[in-house]
Each structure stands twice: as C-alpha cells, then as structure tokens.
Design an enzyme around this catalytic site. Structure first.
Site, PDB file in Angstrom:
ATOM      1  N   HIS B 106       0.867  -1.117   0.002  1.00 27.72           N
ATOM      2  CA  HIS B 106       0.273   0.003   0.012  1.00 27.72           C
ATOM      3  C   HIS B 106       0.765   1.224   0.030  1.00 27.72           C
ATOM      4  O   HIS B 106       0.488   2.415  -0.021  1.00 27.72           O
ATOM      5  CB  HIS B 106      -1.066   0.094   1.257  1.00 27.72           C
ATOM      6  N   ASP B 208      32.873 -31.889  14.609  1.00 25.71           N
ATOM      7  CA  ASP B 208      33.356 -33.028  13.747  1.00 25.71           C
ATOM      8  C   ASP B 208      34.716 -32.819  12.815  1.00 25.71           C
ATOM      9  O   ASP B 208      34.353 -32.667  11.695  1.00 25.71           O
ATOM     10  CB  ASP B 208      31.813 -33.335  13.074  1.00 25.71           C
ATOM     11  N   HIS B 216      35.633 -36.135   2.870  1.00 36.60           N
ATOM     12  CA  HIS B 216      36.317 -35.203   1.701  1.00 36.60           C
ATOM     13  C   HIS B 216      37.462 -36.015   1.052  1.00 36.60           C
ATOM     14  O   HIS B 216      38.503 -35.342   0.358  1.00 36.60           O
ATOM     15  CB  HIS B 216      36.831 -34.090   2.189  1.00 36.60           C
ATOM     16  N   ASP B 371      29.694 -32.723   1.917  1.00 39.11           N
ATOM     17  CA  ASP B 371      28.986 -32.553   3.200  1.00 39.11           C
ATOM     18  C   ASP B 371      27.568 -32.391   3.221  1.00 39.11           C
ATOM     19  O   ASP B 371      26.737 -32.900   3.625  1.00 39.11           O
ATOM     20  CB  ASP B 371      29.429 -31.237   3.713  1.00 39.11           C
TER      21      ASP B 371
END
Lengths: 181, 454
Positions: B106, B208, B216, B371
C-alpha cells in the site's frame, strides 16, 4: 559482426549459413550427449587447452540501484580452467565423490541456439540449457539457464574456448552442484 | 525446569546419546524459534558490507526476515523486514543503498531509522487519525559488533555478546584479528538450500573433524600436491600446502564452551589446509609475523580447522569461509556463505582467495558437495518409524575432557572428539528448558563443572 564480447542479445538476427548453424548445433548436442553418457574424458577432449568455464551467483537489486547501474556483489560458483575441470572429472573417478555415488543420471537439453558473431576461426553463440538430474533413489533436480559459448574450429569439428554460464536461480534450490552445466 | 516437550529425555550429554526427534519434530522446531533463535546472539552481516549511510543488507534471524542498515550517524540498526500495516515483506533486495523503505503493498514508507514517515492518502483515508509514531518498524533491540561482525538479539535480557561468547572469543579472534585493519567480505554471498535440520550442519562445524578424511577423501586425493596429480606437483599453484592439516601428527585440540565449539591440529608452519590455493597459502606464511605479534604463536599458526558459534554461525580458518545455517522448518536450511579476507591483503590475494574459496566450499566446491549430501541422506532416513527412535552415538572421547595449562582456554579434548557436540546439545537443552538466562547459564555451568571437575 566480429564482436565476440557482447553480452546482451543483438537487436537484429545475425545471419549465418544453414550449414554453419547445423554444424554448430550438432557439435553442442554431441557434447551434451558425452556428458549424459558419463564419457567425461572424451568431453574434456572437446575443450581447448585455454578454456574458461564460469558461473556466478545472481542477486536481487532494488530498482533505484538498478537504474544507477549498482547491483549487490556476486561471486563464483564455477571459475574453471582445463585443469580444474579435469580434476573435477578425476574426483568423480575416485569412487569416493559421495554426492555422485551411486552415479546420477542426467539429460541435457540445448535450445535457442543463436550464432552471434564470427572472428577468424571462432564463432560466438548463445543458447539456453535445461539439465535434469536424477540421483539417489528419487531425487530430481532441474537446472535452467543460458550460456554464451565461444567455439574454435578444429579440423572438421570444433572445440570450446569459453563457456559463460548463467543459472536462473537466486537462492539455489539444490543442495549442491555436482555436475557440469 | 520447564521441559514441556521432554527434550531432556532426548539428549544425554553425559552418556553421549541423542534421539533423532530433535531433528524432525515440528513442535520442537517451533520451540527452537522461540527459545534458541529468539534469544541467541545471531550473526547479521559484516560491517564491510555496509560502508555508507543508507546501505542495507537483508537477512534472517531464525525465520524472521530482518533489514540491517547503516544510519546517517554511522551507527548500525536492524529491523524486522515487515511492514507494520498488514505484514507484507518490506524490502525484497539482497542489499543496496536507500533513503527509505517503501512497502510494495500500500506504499507505507519507513525511514532508515525505522520510523513510519509516509502513509499514502493519509488525510483522506485516515480521517480517524493515525499515530505514525506508534507504527515504526520493529527494531532488533540488541545489536552489537565484534571485530567487524554484526550481531543481533531479540532478547533484551540476554547476556552481553562477550559473556555469551565466553572463551569462544579467543578462537574467533584467531580468525578475525590476524592483521591490522581487521577483515572484510570478498565478493557476494553464496546462498543455497539443503534439506536437512540446522543442527546437523551447525554441529558438524562445531565438533566434527572426524568426517573430514573420509567424507572429503575424493577432493584430497585429486588436489593433493603430487606428481601424479600434476606434473609439477602443484595442482593449486606455488605455495600449496603439502598435506592435510590432520596428517602432521603433532596432535591438536577440540574446544567446547556454552554450546560453541572449535577444533584444529597443531602445525609446525602457518600452513592453510591442502585445498587452499597456493597464492593464498603463501600470503598467510608471509603475514605470519604480524599475526604472531597480535595473537601469539598457537593462533597465528592455526590456519585450518572448524568452528561454530552457537547456534548457527560457522567458519573455517585458512579456507576463510564463514556461513550461517538459516533454519527453514525442521527439515530444511538455507546456507549463506561469505568469503572473509584480511582487509590489508593485496587485491591479487583477495581475488585468489575468492576463487580458492568457491572452488573448495562454494555450492559446487570440491569439498562442499559431499557435506550437504551426508546431511540430506540422514534427514531422509529419519522419516522412518524405527529410525526416529534409534539413538545416535555421540561418545567420542567421552571422559577425556580437560582444562589445559598452556593457555588454550575452555573445556578441551583431542581434536578427534565429540566433546563440542555434547556441549552443543547440552546448551541446546539448557536453552530449550529454561525460562530465564540465569537458569540457562547455571545449568550450562554445572554441566561443564562436572566434565572437568571445576
């Protein structure tokens, strides 16, 4: 003509022979098929030694800034040369690239192929792409975008000299990009 | 004790178990928005993103959209990104510069300082009168900066940011205070969606280290500086570190306090991790003397390892990735990733860092891809009736917590441990089951005291 750097679409059709159009399209389809068939080493053979392969993020800018030519900063998603592309393939080959284990299936669609310029033995083209990826048991991802390629004549075929990708997402809705677009 | 959802039965930090309901239950999630995200210090933006008056950056606090703005007097303010008239999202740009925010619905307009300044057709439409002073944007009541990072908190009773951080500040300084002038964000923000609970991502960066060699493995294998990977032995250029930080055999540390966590391995030299571009790694070696003067050798040498500031701000030293895990329901997060550089670094190094950062930890990064896949697959399994009831093992290094005597602060353990995960979940329980900050702090303190006997 001869302008290989323009990003915006030209306002007039750039005319090329049907033979050249056909030749270029068939090359793009071959390249897509090699990737869909996981023949990545053969695909790498279609890239020049000095290939540049890039994709950057998109941003949302307010109209006031857009009119002043200001936009939020972007960053790379892909910023690759021949060696890093080859390393990505090597990663897939380790059998320990978990996102692609077990191997996904992909289907690439290339449309709206427009040759936009020629200079020497190089042609510039733009096309739209859609890539569908099926992974794990029931993950389905689609990637839609456009890209600008420069191809260089290589005997009776072509090699890719540069590929500037755009992906039509602001926040990527997939958890990662583990394939070539 | 105010444990209406019985979350204390789902987490046992003393024995090292958690029940998966904490990752999937909608009621628990709704309570998290109130009791965790509604009263924690949350990262909003980096000061370098708002250099000028009128600059703004839009983000989230929990699921609440907020606008962070640089005021005319140079200060920073943040507001709920919602028009006060009928609840419309006010600003739809990622960032920019403006004099005012105008609602697309508005047309109500709000000044940079949050006040309602423009009401279209005010005389004709509000014949009954509208007290504009009462309808300004909802301000984030607590806002402070720490070494370039801007934090906000909805809870007026929350402790100061410094108290909230505790010894985590020592670890954070190692990332943000290596050089005179501090840090800045290089390039734009990576944003993407992962279908997993926010705690999987936050806890991994908290605690972790253990996943890295395996998850990885493929990236390490193909980017390691060997003649098999590149004939000159330098896949990532001159200066690339020779091996992963965990392969040095010099031991390391995991830290836990107040839900925060961090871990790293000791190295002989200031070596960033093996996946960092050679030019960037070389830069860290060249600037080591300055970092050592500012931080001492332990933190100056540390250019690898992970960190989470509870609940959702994580970063990796050396890799220079800083990210927020914005919650989007119990089953989804939106990851926002920033590349952080020393402001004093040469432009060529910043450009190299931007490339190195995206290559490793952008959404198509050599390491990032794996991941997200783990968290998504865990989340899928948790749909199962039996899986929902099957507890997770969070027992690594249980009972080997200590306080070190060499100046490395906090509750610590060996790098490969889940001490920080247990601390993270204990803090989460303490926040979920306490009505006041005094209770939260007392419970966390009691837990830490039991761990290290003092």
């Amino acid at each position: 003509m001869d302008d290989l750097s323009a990003k915006a679409a030209a306002s007039a059709v750039y005319k090329v022979s049907p033979e050249l159009q056909h030749e270029v399209e068939q090359f793009l389809y071959l390249e897509a098929a090699l990737q869909d068939e996981h023949r990545f080493r053969e695909w790498l053979g279609l890239l020049s030694e000095d290939v540049r392969y890039t994709l950057s993020t998109n941003t949302l800018a307010q109209v006031r800034d857009r009119r002043r030519g200001i936009a939020p900063p972007t960053t790379y998603i892909f910023n690759e040369n021949k060696y890093t592309l080859e390393r990505r393939v090597a990663r897939l080959e380790t059998g320990m690239a978990w996102v692609e284990e077990p191997q996904s299936r992909t289907r690439r669609f290339i449309t709206n192929v427009r040759i936009t310029g020629q200079a020497g033995d190089e042609v510039r083209l733009s096309c739209n792409y859609a890539v569908h990826r099926a992974a794990k048991a029931r993950d389905h991802h689609t990637f839609y975008g456009t890209r600008r390629d420069t191809l260089r004549r290589n005997g009776d075929s072509w090699i890719v000299v540069s590929r500037e990708l755009e992906l039509d997402e602001f926040v990527l809705v997939t958890a990662n990009i583990s394939i070539f677009l | 004790m105010d444990d209406k959802l019985n979350v204390r039965q789902l987490v046992d930090a003393h024995k090292g178990t958690v029940k998966p309901a904490i990752y999937i239950d909608q009621d628990i999630y709704d309570l998290e928005l109130e009791r965790v995200f509604g009263r924690s210090w949350l990262f909003l933006a980096h000061e370098s993103q708002l250099p000028k008056a009128g600059d703004f950056f839009t983000t989230y606090m929990g699921e609440d959209p907020v606008i962070v703005t640089r005021q005319k007097d140079g200060s920073i303010a943040a507001f709920l990104n919602q028009c006060r008239h009928r609840g419309m999202k006010l600003c739809h740009a990622d960032s920019g510069n403006t004099r005012a925010f105008t609602c697309p619905y508005h047309g109500w307009g709000f000044g940079l300082e949050g006040g309602l300044s423009v009401v279209p057709l005010e005389q004709e439409a509000y014949r009954n009168g509208l007290d504009k002073s009462k309808w300004g944007l909802v301000r984030v009541p607590r806002l402070t900066t720490y070494k370039g990072l801007i934090f906000g908190n909805w809870d007026e009773t929350a402790p100061s940011l410094e108290d909230y951080l505790g010894d985590m500040a020592w670890y954070m300084d190692g990332f943000l205070d290596r050089r005179e002038g501090g840090t800045e964000v290089v390039g734009g923000v990576h944003k993407w969606v992962i279908d997993c609970n926010w705690k999987f991502a936050a806890e991994q960066f908290c605690s972790d280290q253990y996943h890295a060699p395996y998850t990885h493995g493929s990236a390490i294998q193909v980017l390691a500086p060997t003649p098999e990977n590149k004939s000159d032995g330098k896949p990532l250029g001159d200066g690339q570190t020779q091996r992963p930080a965990w392969a040095n055999g010099l031991g390391g540390v995991q830290f836990s306090e107040k839900g925060h966590g961090s871990a790293f391995f000791f190295t002989e030299k200031p070596d960033a991790n093996v996946w960092v571009g050679g030019e960037v790694s070389e830069y860290f070696r060249e600037t080591y003397p300055e970092a050592e003067r500012r931080l001492g050798s332990v933190r100056a040498l540390r250019l690898a390892g992970h960190n989470t500031m509870f609940p959702t701000l994580s970063w990796l030293n050396g890799t220079q990735t800083l990210r927020v895990w914005h919650p989007k329901g119990p089953n989804q997060i939106e990851v926002w990733v920033f590349c952080i550089a020393d402001k004093a670094a040469p432009d060529s190094v910043k450009e190299a860092l931007k490339a190195s950062h995206a290559r490793a930890f952008g959404p198509a990064g050599f390491l990032e891809q794996d991941d997200s896949e783990n968290w998504v697959e865990v989340q899928k399994v948790l749909r199962g009736y039996k899986a929902k009831q099957t507890g997770f093992c969070v027992q690594m290094g249980l009972g080997f917590e200590e306080r070190r005597k060499d100046g490395i602060p906090g509750v610590t353990n060996y790098t490969f441990a889940e001490t920080a995960a247990r601390g993270f979940y204990q803090r989460w329980v303490d926040m979920m089951t306490s009505e006041t900050w005094a209770e939260i702090e007392a419970r966390t303190k009691e837990y830490q005291k039991e761990l290290v006997h003092g």
